[in-house]
Each structure stands twice: as structure tokens, then as C-alpha cells.
Design a protein around this motif. Structure first.
Motif, PDB file in Angstrom:
ATOM      1  N   ALA A 112       0.838  -1.207   0.000  1.00  0.00           N
ATOM      2  CA  ALA A 112       0.000   0.000   0.000  1.00  0.00           C
ATOM      3  C   ALA A 112       0.870   1.254   0.000  1.00  0.00           C
ATOM      4  CB  ALA A 112      -0.941  -0.012   1.213  1.00  0.00           C
ATOM      5  N   ARG A 113       1.960   1.233   0.780  1.00  0.00           N
ATOM      6  CA  ARG A 113       2.872   2.385   0.774  1.00  0.00           C
ATOM      7  C   ARG A 113       3.532   2.547  -0.586  1.00  0.00           C
ATOM      8  NH1 ARG A 113       4.129   0.086   5.727  1.00  0.00           N
ATOM      9  NH2 ARG A 113       6.068  -0.782   4.899  1.00  0.00           N
ATOM     10  N   TRP A 114       3.940   1.420  -1.183  1.00  0.00           N
ATOM     11  CA  TRP A 114       4.550   1.456  -2.514  1.00  0.00           C
ATOM     12  C   TRP A 114       3.567   2.052  -3.516  1.00  0.00           C
ATOM     13  CZ3 TRP A 114       3.072  -0.582  -7.151  1.00  0.00           C
ATOM     14  CH2 TRP A 114       4.024  -0.614  -8.169  1.00  0.00           C
ATOM     15  N   PHE A 115       2.329   1.574  -3.474  1.00  0.00           N
ATOM     16  CA  PHE A 115       1.315   2.055  -4.414  1.00  0.00           C
ATOM     17  C   PHE A 115       1.089   3.557  -4.253  1.00  0.00           C
ATOM     18  CE2 PHE A 115      -2.893   2.911  -6.012  1.00  0.00           C
ATOM     19  CZ  PHE A 115      -2.908   2.204  -7.206  1.00  0.00           C
ATOM     20  N   LYS A 116       0.972   3.996  -3.020  1.00  0.00           N
ATOM     21  CA  LYS A 116       0.740   5.430  -2.774  1.00  0.00           C
ATOM     22  C   LYS A 116       1.913   6.266  -3.291  1.00  0.00           C
ATOM     23  CE  LYS A 116      -0.398   8.866   0.559  1.00  0.00           C
ATOM     24  NZ  LYS A 116      -0.525   9.326   1.863  1.00  0.00           N
ATOM     25  N   ARG A 117       3.126   5.785  -3.096  1.00  0.00           N
ATOM     26  CA  ARG A 117       4.302   6.523  -3.544  1.00  0.00           C
ATOM     27  C   ARG A 117       4.295   6.701  -5.060  1.00  0.00           C
ATOM     28  NH1 ARG A 117       8.950   3.133  -3.077  1.00  0.00           N
ATOM     29  NH2 ARG A 117       8.207   2.917  -0.967  1.00  0.00           N
ATOM     30  N   TYR A 118       3.896   5.678  -5.787  1.00  0.00           N
ATOM     31  CA  TYR A 118       3.997   5.738  -7.245  1.00  0.00           C
ATOM     32  C   TYR A 118       2.727   6.193  -7.958  1.00  0.00           C
ATOM     33  CZ  TYR A 118       8.585   3.783  -6.816  1.00  0.00           C
ATOM     34  OH  TYR A 118       9.901   3.594  -6.496  1.00  0.00           O
ATOM     35  N   ASP A 119       1.594   6.178  -7.297  1.00  0.00           N
ATOM     36  CA  ASP A 119       0.368   6.680  -7.937  1.00  0.00           C
ATOM     37  C   ASP A 119       0.391   8.199  -7.871  1.00  0.00           C
ATOM     38  OD1 ASP A 119      -2.108   6.934  -9.108  1.00  0.00           O
ATOM     39  OD2 ASP A 119      -3.229   6.342  -7.312  1.00  0.00           O
ATOM     40  N   LYS A 120       1.263   8.787  -8.668  1.00  0.00           N
ATOM     41  CA  LYS A 120       1.544  10.225  -8.608  1.00  0.00           C
ATOM     42  C   LYS A 120       0.316  11.089  -8.827  1.00  0.00           C
ATOM     43  CE  LYS A 120       6.286   9.821  -8.943  1.00  0.00           C
ATOM     44  NZ  LYS A 120       6.687   9.140  -7.776  1.00  0.00           N
ATOM     45  N   THR A 135       1.004   3.583 -13.707  1.00  0.00           N
ATOM     46  CA  THR A 135       1.413   3.306 -15.081  1.00  0.00           C
ATOM     47  C   THR A 135       2.919   3.137 -15.117  1.00  0.00           C
ATOM     48  OG1 THR A 135       1.785   5.631 -15.632  1.00  0.00           O
ATOM     49  CG2 THR A 135      -0.467   4.781 -15.930  1.00  0.00           C
ATOM     50  N   THR A 136       3.437   2.677 -16.248  1.00  0.00           N
ATOM     51  CA  THR A 136       4.885   2.534 -16.379  1.00  0.00           C
ATOM     52  C   THR A 136       5.556   3.895 -16.334  1.00  0.00           C
ATOM     53  OG1 THR A 136       4.720   2.541 -18.796  1.00  0.00           O
ATOM     54  CG2 THR A 136       4.772   0.396 -17.698  1.00  0.00           C
ATOM     55  N   GLU A 137       4.831   4.951 -16.645  1.00  0.00           N
ATOM     56  CA  GLU A 137       5.400   6.297 -16.561  1.00  0.00           C
ATOM     57  C   GLU A 137       5.563   6.738 -15.105  1.00  0.00           C
ATOM     58  OE1 GLU A 137       6.616   7.777 -19.277  1.00  0.00           O
ATOM     59  OE2 GLU A 137       5.944   5.934 -20.242  1.00  0.00           O
ATOM     60  N   GLU A 138       4.708   6.255 -14.234  1.00  0.00           N
ATOM     61  CA  GLU A 138       4.771   6.638 -12.822  1.00  0.00           C
ATOM     62  C   GLU A 138       5.775   5.806 -12.027  1.00  0.00           C
ATOM     63  OE1 GLU A 138       0.372   8.174 -11.599  1.00  0.00           O
ATOM     64  OE2 GLU A 138       0.461   6.126 -12.354  1.00  0.00           O
ATOM     65  N   VAL A 139       6.098   4.628 -12.500  1.00  0.00           N
ATOM     66  CA  VAL A 139       6.992   3.719 -11.784  1.00  0.00           C
ATOM     67  C   VAL A 139       8.287   3.598 -12.584  1.00  0.00           C
ATOM     68  CG1 VAL A 139       7.250   1.431 -10.750  1.00  0.00           C
ATOM     69  CG2 VAL A 139       4.973   2.454 -10.949  1.00  0.00           C
ATOM     70  N   PRO A 140       9.317   4.362 -12.178  1.00  0.00           N
ATOM     71  CA  PRO A 140      10.548   4.417 -12.970  1.00  0.00           C
ATOM     72  C   PRO A 140      11.180   3.059 -13.247  1.00  0.00           C
ATOM     73  CG  PRO A 140      10.612   6.013 -11.186  1.00  0.00           C
ATOM     74  CD  PRO A 140       9.386   5.182 -10.992  1.00  0.00           C
ATOM     75  N   HIS A 141      11.188   2.160 -12.271  1.00  0.00           N
ATOM     76  CA  HIS A 141      11.871   0.892 -12.494  1.00  0.00           C
ATOM     77  C   HIS A 141      11.077  -0.061 -13.382  1.00  0.00           C
ATOM     78  CE1 HIS A 141       9.831   0.470  -8.575  1.00  0.00           C
ATOM     79  NE2 HIS A 141       9.636  -0.775  -8.913  1.00  0.00           N
TER      80      HIS A 141
END
Length: 152
Positions: A119-127, A134-140
Motif C-alpha cells: 500500500a505504501r509502494w502504491f501510494k508513492r507511485y500513484d503520482k 502506469t509505467t510512466e509513474e513507476v521508474p523501475h
């Protein structure tokens, strides 16, 4: 605000687990040479040479690694700083993923303890906070090659 505090609490718990994970047991290399890396790590951590590793010795090495990995000098490791040098801590063999996820230290993982990091990971990347990443929001997700797994 509550989520930010939960994140800070979880991060503190994870670091506490890392710091208090206990002494490392040396593994003697067998005829195949397996265990050499752990034996070297044991020797590195046993700074006073007494054949035992104390929590103070583990903490001293972790503090040294944190200082070296803290590129911006703020006393904390950001996601990017940890992503670059997190393997240093794995090489110490002083904690496991289980230890990091077991937030209350009861030697059992609840559904929440497993779900909270995601959930923390998702919140960090759901810009854009649209409920999806999306792949644009998640650099790796955009990269391939060394240090990143290729998705099949």
C-alpha cells in the motif's frame, strides 16, 4: 496525515528490525567453498575479534553503511539512495525480508503486515492519485538491465 505517520512508523519499525536482528552466526566453508561470503561478513562484523558479533558491532557497521549511502547527507536514506545501495545491507546477513515485514516482532506475519508495504509502494507511485499506476509513474518498470528484473 495518518498515512504519512503510518509510513514513518513502518519505516522506523523496519529500521529497528534491521538494527536489532541479533548476532550473525558464521558459516564455515565446506569442501565446495560455500559459506565463504558469510564467513568474510562475520569477520568484518566481529571488529573486536572475540569470535562473537554483538548488536553494537552490527549497529556500528550499519551506521557506517548508512552514512556512505546517504548521498544528500540528510541522515536518512531515500528510496533512490536505498535502491542504489540497499544490497550493502543484505550482504550483512543480519536481517531478512521476514524481519522487516514483521512490524510487531511476534514472529508471524498478519495480512496487514504483508499488505502495508504494498500500500505504501502504491501510494508513492500513484503520482496522479487516480487509483492506478502506469509505467510512466513507476521508474523501475521502464528500465531493464542490471539491477532490475525484466518482466515476462
Amino acid at each position: 496525515m495518518a498515512t504519512a505517520n503510518s509510513f514513518k512508523l513502518a519505516l522506523a519499525g523496519s529500521l529497528a528490525a534491521l538494527l536489532i536482528s541479533g548476532p550473525v552466526q558464521a558459516q564455515s566453508p565446506d569442501k565446495t567453498g560455500k559459506g565463504d561470503g558469510v564467513s568474510r561478513t562475520f569477520s568484518l562484523l566481529d571488529t573486536n575479534g572475540d569470535g562473537k558479533i554483538s548488536l553494537a558491532e552490527i549497529r556500528a557497521e550499519q551506521a557506517r553503511l548508512i552514512a556512505a549511502a546517504d548521498l544528500d547527507g540528510d541522515g536518512k536514506l531515500s528510496v533512490d539512495e536505498f535502491r542504489r545501495r540497499g544490497w550493502w545491507f543484505q550482504k550483512l546477513h543480519t536481517t531478512t525480508l521476514f524481519d522487516l515485514m514483521d512490524a510487531n516482532g511476534d514472529q508471524a506475519l498478519t495480512a496487514d503486515e504483508i499488505a502495508n508495504p504494498s500500500a505504501r509502494w502504491f501510494k508513492r507511485y500513484d503520482k496522479d492519485a487516480d487509483g492506478g499506476v502506469t509505467t510512466e509513474e513507476v521508474p523501475h518498470f521502464k528500465r531493464s538491465g542490471r539491477g532490475y528484473r525484466k518482466h515476462r
